[in-house]
Design a protein around this motif. Structure first.
Motif: not given
Length: 330
Positions: A288-295
């Motif tokens: 709920k508090r941590s994520d990975l991202y790419t863009g």
């Protein structure tokens, strides 16, 4: 005697708590990622950056119940660069936000350094990237991020309508109009639909010129996908005009959320420096508090336009940008 004194102190503390309950929350974002920029000539700049999806920060917010539905509130929020450990916003202690206010049945009144209503409409309603990653709308569109010395009033909601009024004092002796800013927004929110019309006006240091930005922002949540739209009409300090159109969407798939947008900037001056941006991104929730991202974002500049692909914290160096990182909120 000691028992009597202890009893009196206990009753006093209990009655004080009953009359005015208060709370203070510590919160923040720790965000770091890899940023790969490339310009039209093929030159590259690769780096570790802070605040790619959301600006890294630590904040304190509090609320005290004053009785009768009235409450005192405050927010103190400091930005920092997680890649170097330095302060953000030019080294300001609480450069992201710093304000105090009152809230109740008649609305909310706040004073201090705050986000402009225009910026919040662009971030929270129009832009599926939420002013983050390589697809941030701020690459092409005016943002009017924060205003110093600002007084803001937010109305209660009536029949799904509410409004914000903001005035930023220029604080120049002898002329109240120098460096002054004014803004506002009207919101219509009905379940999954949010329509916001907002305007921001900023005087220059001499009050001889001004920038003006008007934005219609719309967001509709269909459940399986959220659609975003924005149309901005702009006037620069030199009185030249331009407009922007943004269309985008975000779609959740389990722990993954996809986002994409297209922005067209139409420069109406004689220079005709138009630009277009295409962008796509994804978030993967680890918890709920941590994520990975790419863009990834790419800008096509025309007639000498010099727009660059940035992210939530910096302006970028090239017309193409790729991000890969992690964000933790607390």
């Amino acid at each position: 005697m000691k028992k009597v004194l202890f009893t009196l102190l206990t009753l006093g503390a209990a009655s004080s708590g009953a009359m005015a309950q208060s709370s203070v929350t510590v919160y923040g974002v720790a965000d770091a990622g890899l940023v790969f920029d490339k310009d039209a000539a093929g030159d590259r700049l690769n780096r570790v950056a802070s605040g790619v999806a959301s600006g890294s920060r630590i904040g304190f917010k509090g609320k005290e119940d004053l009785g009768g539905g009235l409450a005192a509130t405050f927010v103190l929020e400091s930005g920092f660069n997680i890649d170097t450990g330095t302060s953000g916003q030019g080294g300001r202690l609480f450069g992201r936000q710093a304000y105090v206010g009152l809230t109740g049945s008649a609305g909310a009144l706040t004073l201090g350094r705050q986000y402009s209503p225009y910026y919040l409409a662009l971030r929270d309603v129009a832009d599926p990237f939420v002013i983050g990653l390589a697809g941030t709308a701020s690459n092409l569109m005016a943002t009017n991020y924060r205003v110093d010395n600002m007084v803001q009033y937010t109305t209660p909601t009536w029949s799904k309508l509410s409004a914000d009024l903001a005035y930023g004092f220029g604080e120049v002796a002898g002329d109240n109009s120098k460096n002054r800013s004014m803004g506002g927004a009207v919101h219509y929110i009905d379940g999954p639909l949010n329509v916001t019309l907002t305007h921001h006006r900023q005087e220059n240091a001499l009050a001889t010129q001004q920038t003006r930005n008007t934005l219609l922002a719309t967001r509709y949540d269909f459940g399986v996908v959220q659609a975003n739209f924005g149309y901005a009409d702009n006037r620069a300090l030199d009185n030249s005009k331009s407009n922007d159109i943004l269309v985008g969407f975000s779609a959740p798939f389990g722990a993954t959320k996809l986002v994409a947008s297209y922005i067209r900037h139409n420069d109406k001056s004689n220079a005709n420096r138009d630009a277009q941006q295409w962008a796509i991104g994804a978030f993967y929730a680890l918890s709920k508090r941590s994520d990975l991202y790419t863009g990834y974002g790419h800008i096509s500049n025309k007639n000498g336009a010099t727009y660059t692909v940035g992210n939530a914290t910096d302006d970028g160096t090239g017309n193409s940008g790729f991000n890969l990182g992690m964000r933790h909120t607390f």
